[in-house]
Design a protein around this motif. Sequence first.
Motif, PDB file in Angstrom:
ATOM      1  N   ARG A  77     -16.799  -1.657  70.920  1.00 34.29           N
ATOM      2  CA  ARG A  77     -16.203  -0.323  70.412  1.00 34.29           C
ATOM      3  C   ARG A  77     -17.503   0.492  69.772  1.00 34.29           C
ATOM      4  N   ALA A  78     -18.374  -0.091  68.992  1.00 40.05           N
ATOM      5  CA  ALA A  78     -19.620   0.561  68.323  1.00 40.05           C
ATOM      6  C   ALA A  78     -20.363   1.031  69.695  1.00 40.05           C
ATOM      7  N   ALA A  79     -20.573   0.432  70.914  1.00 41.73           N
ATOM      8  CA  ALA A  79     -21.257   0.750  71.875  1.00 41.73           C
ATOM      9  C   ALA A  79     -20.813   2.057  72.348  1.00 41.73           C
ATOM     10  N   VAL A  80     -19.557   2.397  72.235  1.00 45.52           N
ATOM     11  CA  VAL A  80     -19.127   3.710  72.859  1.00 45.52           C
ATOM     12  C   VAL A  80     -19.665   4.659  71.771  1.00 45.52           C
ATOM     13  N   LEU A  81     -19.544   4.723  70.534  1.00 44.47           N
ATOM     14  CA  LEU A  81     -20.027   5.659  69.603  1.00 44.47           C
ATOM     15  C   LEU A  81     -21.458   5.870  69.806  1.00 44.47           C
ATOM     16  N   ARG A  82     -22.299   4.857  70.218  1.00 41.81           N
ATOM     17  CA  ARG A  82     -23.614   5.050  70.413  1.00 41.81           C
ATOM     18  C   ARG A  82     -23.971   5.936  71.605  1.00 41.81           C
ATOM     19  N   ARG A  83     -23.038   5.804  72.770  1.00 41.86           N
ATOM     20  CA  ARG A  83     -23.242   6.529  73.957  1.00 41.86           C
ATOM     21  C   ARG A  83     -22.731   8.075  73.812  1.00 41.86           C
ATOM     22  N   PHE A  84     -21.740   8.054  72.839  1.00 42.52           N
ATOM     23  CA  PHE A  84     -21.010   9.268  72.521  1.00 42.52           C
ATOM     24  C   PHE A  84     -22.028  10.011  71.741  1.00 42.52           C
ATOM     25  N   HIS A  85     -22.941   9.514  70.771  1.00 41.61           N
ATOM     26  CA  HIS A  85     -23.991  10.334  69.919  1.00 41.61           C
ATOM     27  C   HIS A  85     -25.011  10.576  70.734  1.00 41.61           C
ATOM     28  N   VAL A 119     -25.072  11.878  63.289  1.00 42.44           N
ATOM     29  CA  VAL A 119     -25.519  11.060  62.116  1.00 42.44           C
ATOM     30  C   VAL A 119     -24.394  10.117  61.787  1.00 42.44           C
ATOM     31  N   ASN A 120     -22.889  10.770  61.873  1.00 43.43           N
ATOM     32  CA  ASN A 120     -21.717   9.833  61.617  1.00 43.43           C
ATOM     33  C   ASN A 120     -21.528   8.927  62.722  1.00 43.43           C
ATOM     34  N   SER A 121     -21.855   8.975  63.958  1.00 42.98           N
ATOM     35  CA  SER A 121     -21.419   8.151  65.250  1.00 42.98           C
ATOM     36  C   SER A 121     -22.658   7.133  65.150  1.00 42.98           C
ATOM     37  N   ARG A 122     -23.870   7.332  64.708  1.00 45.10           N
ATOM     38  CA  ARG A 122     -25.015   6.591  64.560  1.00 45.10           C
ATOM     39  C   ARG A 122     -24.626   5.429  63.518  1.00 45.10           C
ATOM     40  N   TYR A 123     -24.186   5.959  62.318  1.00 47.02           N
ATOM     41  CA  TYR A 123     -24.189   5.224  61.234  1.00 47.02           C
ATOM     42  C   TYR A 123     -22.909   4.289  61.362  1.00 47.02           C
TER      43      TYR A 123
END
Length: 523
Positions: A77-85, A119-123
């Motif tokens: 799930r976190a990997a989705v946020l990194r790609r979104f970033h 910042v928030n997606s990476r964090y």
Amino acid sequence: MTTAQRPAATGALTPDVVERLLARAAAGGAPAVTVHAPVTGEAIAELPQSSAADIEAAFERARAAQRQWAKVPVRERAAVLRRFHDLVLAEQGAILDIVQTETGKSRVHAFDEVGDVAVNSRYYAATAPKLLARRNPRGVLPVLTDVQVRQRPKGVVAVISPWNYPLALAVSDALPALVAGNAVVGRPDNQTALTALWAVDMAVRAGLPEGLWQIVLGRGSVIGGEMIDRADYVDYTGSSATGRTIGRQAGERLIGCSLELGGKNPLLVLSDADPVAAAKTAVRASFASAGQLCESMERIYVHESVYDRFIGEFVTAVKDMKLGAPLDYTTDMGSLTFSRQLDTVRAHVDDAVAKGATVLAGGVHRPDLGPYFYEPTVLTDVTAEMTVYREETFGPVVSVYKVADDDEAVARANDTPYGLNASVWSRSAARGREFAARINAGSVNVNEGFIAAWGSADAPSGGVGISGTGRRHGPEGLLKYVDTQTIAVQRMLPIAPLPGMSEAMWAKTMTLYFRVMKALRQK
């Protein structure tokens, strides 16, 4: 004001893009509304509106998607946020155009929203695996009692976001909810719905399952109750009055809510401050997004020893600001977003002037630039009977007060029911922290306006008093979206008297045990 730029074009917000984004809205069962660009007055889109049936269907789709999403490992799930970033940064030109077109803000202030999302997606991509990891705390009887603590997603989170920061506030509250294993049903303001729909489109491109992040459209007064009736948690950003209503509605259902509400934020220039540096930062702190920011400064208290230097530098800098909203970085401040905001700003300034306030800069409506442009305005001689003294203006108006000592500045800063953000200026970081700790606000920035605290994603952000309850950012910004479950397994011996042991003997044995554990400094 210096020569202003011509109004913004729509840039990336072409008719085909509008049509593609609107296809993602769970809406169409209620009459459409037309939204207009604040700078030009031109129609942006015919927005379909969501009926109760649309909202019910959106929550059903979200719940179905959430049941599968909760089974996905947190790291995936976190990997989705990194790609979104990465996608947001790579395609920022498009979203900057959309945000500017919908809000009328300058590009520099629109970029603040891109930065917030990055910042928030990476964090949360980096911290979610640890925050959501299973814990094994000490049991009541070490070794014999095995305890596990798990974090379970709430289910479907309603994110009700406003128009003033449409990317940051629609997205940066949804991201931790999603990575925690929830689904999200978002309700952006109609005026800025395309920004939220663009974000969902980016998230799906980044790998978020279809249906997990739904968008419904409509006025909060019409569909807000429908959302709260179906949600497992509510996240709201907006006015204090509406926040009270949402808090009551959530309370009736015994579901949690997080409310970031209004602010009448103070900036304090202490006796030992650098007045030139304070004045420079106070411009951005007061007039970001034309003052349509809950965190922005509306009251400035300046020690008399540095007042003249501060006010001179501040007024000069404000008068030098360039107004306009072209799709580039050539202007300092854009337009107000609605006629109602312009009406409030004009009413507050006119009332103050009629009662004796002095306008040192601004105070002028600029219809030559666009229907809702208003010059950044600096007032002095503001007194308690003036509306602007206590009420939130939410526009490009700041009042400056001279104070005799720093304690007076703190007392006057705290003379408000609000408590969202504050700023303290001192040449000494230690002294700045000392005075910051005395201010009733959820965040206080020393030698900065609001970005230092707001942009520090590992630190919680939120208000006290009528500025709200709950926190976004930091661990709190994610953990509010989960329920904690404790599973305790008792081994070998029961937590009860052994066979043949009396209850009195059991009580004495446990009393001795408690004393030994304290002596050993055990938890």
